[in-house]
Design a protein around this motif. Structure first.
Motif, mmCIF file in Angstrom:
data_model
loop_
_atom_site.group_PDB
_atom_site.id
_atom_site.type_symbol
_atom_site.label_atom_id
_atom_site.label_comp_id
_atom_site.label_asym_id
_atom_site.label_seq_id
_atom_site.Cartn_x
_atom_site.Cartn_y
_atom_site.Cartn_z
ATOM 1 N N GLN A 286 3.394 55.256 25.762
ATOM 2 C CA GLN A 286 2.560 54.752 24.630
ATOM 3 C C GLN A 286 1.307 53.746 24.996
ATOM 4 O OE1 GLN A 286 4.812 53.422 21.171
ATOM 5 N NE2 GLN A 286 4.541 51.390 21.362
ATOM 6 N N GLU A 288 -0.550 49.694 23.734
ATOM 7 C CA GLU A 288 -0.958 49.173 22.962
ATOM 8 C C GLU A 288 -2.842 48.712 22.911
ATOM 9 O OE1 GLU A 288 2.262 46.473 22.272
ATOM 10 O OE2 GLU A 288 3.663 47.394 21.710
ATOM 11 N N PRO A 303 -6.703 52.184 16.808
ATOM 12 C CA PRO A 303 -5.203 52.179 16.291
ATOM 13 C C PRO A 303 -4.682 51.291 17.387
ATOM 14 C CG PRO A 303 -5.810 54.710 17.460
ATOM 15 C CD PRO A 303 -7.735 53.370 17.146
ATOM 16 N N LYS A 304 -3.057 50.781 16.541
ATOM 17 C CA LYS A 304 -2.937 49.842 16.968
ATOM 18 C C LYS A 304 -2.663 49.917 18.596
ATOM 19 C CE LYS A 304 -0.026 45.174 16.064
ATOM 20 N NZ LYS A 304 0.990 44.731 15.198
ATOM 21 N N THR A 305 -1.172 50.991 18.244
ATOM 22 C CA THR A 305 -0.711 51.783 19.374
ATOM 23 C C THR A 305 -1.689 53.438 19.389
ATOM 24 O OG1 THR A 305 1.127 52.491 17.778
ATOM 25 C CG2 THR A 305 1.474 50.068 19.293
ATOM 26 N N SER A 307 0.671 56.784 20.857
ATOM 27 C CA SER A 307 1.716 57.166 21.768
ATOM 28 C C SER A 307 1.765 58.753 21.806
ATOM 29 C CB SER A 307 3.149 56.940 20.747
ATOM 30 O OG SER A 307 3.012 58.027 19.469
ATOM 31 N N THR A 328 7.730 53.687 10.739
ATOM 32 C CA THR A 328 7.218 52.634 10.653
ATOM 33 C C THR A 328 8.573 51.410 10.439
ATOM 34 O OG1 THR A 328 5.323 50.535 10.271
ATOM 35 C CG2 THR A 328 6.449 51.834 8.513
ATOM 36 N N ASP A 382 -2.089 59.909 12.489
ATOM 37 C CA ASP A 382 -2.418 59.480 12.064
ATOM 38 C C ASP A 382 -1.850 58.690 11.048
ATOM 39 O OD1 ASP A 382 -3.976 56.420 12.087
ATOM 40 O OD2 ASP A 382 -3.869 57.193 9.788
ATOM 41 N N HIS A 395 -1.655 53.294 13.445
ATOM 42 C CA HIS A 395 -0.951 54.043 14.433
ATOM 43 C C HIS A 395 -1.658 55.626 15.253
ATOM 44 C CE1 HIS A 395 1.382 50.474 14.677
ATOM 45 N NE2 HIS A 395 1.456 50.472 13.345
ATOM 46 N N SER A 397 -0.091 58.941 16.883
ATOM 47 C CA SER A 397 1.022 59.833 18.173
ATOM 48 C C SER A 397 0.485 61.128 18.010
ATOM 49 C CB SER A 397 2.243 60.167 17.338
ATOM 50 O OG SER A 397 3.263 58.631 16.955
#
Length: 408
Positions: A286, A288, A303-305, A307, A328, A382, A395, A397
């Motif tokens: 991950q 951030e 994107p904030k995160t 992964s 979330t 997303d 976020h 993935s």
């Protein structure tokens, strides 16, 4: 004087809205009072109608959401989807040996009904009940089934142990040593001599082995591909997990991911920073985003995160099937988003996947088309957060899928 006579004093025309009126045309007190009461009645009626409309609107907004009747998995099958609200979908598949009768998916309609009847699973063969015992293999016949037994077993269902020791003859006497045999019409014969691997490898017949069949004198044996070992039944192949061995198989700084028949060494990296946007790795899988400057809108749109996820799948997996879920959770003491949006935003999936909401806080990545291996697919999912229709953060993935060349 000559001319038109002057109007009498006290009866001059009065200029009023809409024209000239004489006092003779004025409303009496009773008529004026009736008009006022009528106007007041109209205003009162409008007020009552507005209040009634507001009351109806509040009742409608407080009413529970429309839902459809609960669905269960069909016997000998599976169900995907546990939400029964309007626009939610439920998918169905059948276990091996059964076929689906009816729709493979249904959608909840606004009137509280599903778009189709719940399907059922019907057996595709007489062998679906697994009648053969002690590791025997069921073979379809015309209106019946037969069991081919492993070495040491006989009988119509392989329920008996083969004769050994001092017996003057055995079932193997019916066939040359290079050929196997099976009983075509019950335990009393006649017997048919065939090479079992060729016989049961024909189109429409089940396989004797999960992977490969090798003829042996009077019988056969099963083999598995590299990266698999054979289970005690002698037919089934099971993947070897190279990542759990006593010795590391991947270089330092990478992570081992077990796949069908092999493994992959991965080391995901955060994207390079640009335009006041930078990321830091908070775990092996991950990244951030660092805090954005107050006036940087481009930064807040990133994107904030990010992964990273890795999946291993066999070839020709039955679909639809849920592979990945994204959700979330609010931090303690902070209000969470009241709306989420999910979507596929990148990768090379070529339409093999769909993203759908399973409940208010969860989205599911669903495989809708079978995959043929070996190949590696990537799909970026997303999840965007909204608070009172205002965008908060998103976020991403990144899901990597390793498809095995084998269907087990």
């Amino acid at each position: 004087m000559s001319g038109s006579p002057e109007p009498a004093r006290g009866s001059e025309p009065v200029l009023m809205r809409g024209g000239l009126f004489s006092p003779q045309n004025c409303l009496s007190k009773q008529q004026l009072l009736s008009a006022i009461l009528f106007a007041e009645g109209i205003r009162h009626m409008k007020s009552r109608l507005a209040a009634l409309q507001n009351s109806v609107s509040r009742v409608a907004s407080d009413a529970p959401p429309v839902s459809c009747p609960a669905l269960s998995a069909p016997p000998d099958g599976r169900k995907f989807g546990s939400k029964y609200l309007v626009d939610h979908e439920v998918h169905f598949t059948c276990n091996p040996g059964f076929r689906l009768v009816g729709p493979s998916s249904v959608v909840c309609l606004p009137n509280g009904t599903w778009t189709g009847e719940q399907p059922r699973c019907r057996g595709t063969s007489e062998c679906s009940s697994q009648p053969c015992q002690n590791g025997g293999t069921c073979v379809e016949g015309v209106g019946q089934h037969r069991c081919i037994c492993p070495p040491g077993r006989t009988g119509s269902r392989c329920q008996h142990q083969a004769q050994t020791g001092t017996a003057k003859w055995s079932l193997f006497d019916y066939c040359p040593s290079s050929l196997a045999h099976y009983n075509q019409e019950g335990e009393s014969g006649p017997y048919v001599c065939e090479r079992p691997c060729e016989l049961y490898g024909q189109e429409g017949r089940p396989r004797l082995c999960m992977h490969a069949c090798v003829n042996t004198p009077g019988s056969y044996r099963c083999t598995c591909p590299s990266g698999y070992h054979t289970l005690t039944d002698g037919k089934t192949c099971e993947d070897v997990d190279e990542c759990t061995g006593p010795q590391p198989v991947c270089p330092h700084g990478t992570t081992c991911i077990n796949t069908g028949g092999g493994f992959q060494c991965v080391s995901p990296e955060c994207p390079e920073g640009s335009h006041n946007v930078s990321y830091v790795k908070t775990s092996p899988f991950q990244c951030e985003r660092n805090p954005c400057p107050m006036d940087s809108r481009p930064c807040r749109s990133m994107p904030k995160t990010i992964s990273f996820h890795y999946l291993s799948l066999p070839s020709n997996l039955k679909t639809p099937i849920t592979l990945f879920r994204m959700a979330t959770a609010s931090a303690p003491g902070r209000p969470g988003p009241n709306s989420l949006r999910f979507g596929i935003v990148g990768g090379n999936s070529r339409g093999h996947f769909v993203m759908q909401r399973s409940d208010r806080q969860t989205g599911e990545l669903i495989l809708v088309q079978p995959l043929e291996g070996p190949q590696t697919l990537e799909v970026d999912v997303d999840m965007s957060e909204y608070l009172d229709r205002s965008f908060q953060a998103n976020h991403v993935s990144k899901v990597t899928i390793f498809v095995s060349p084998y269907d087990f």
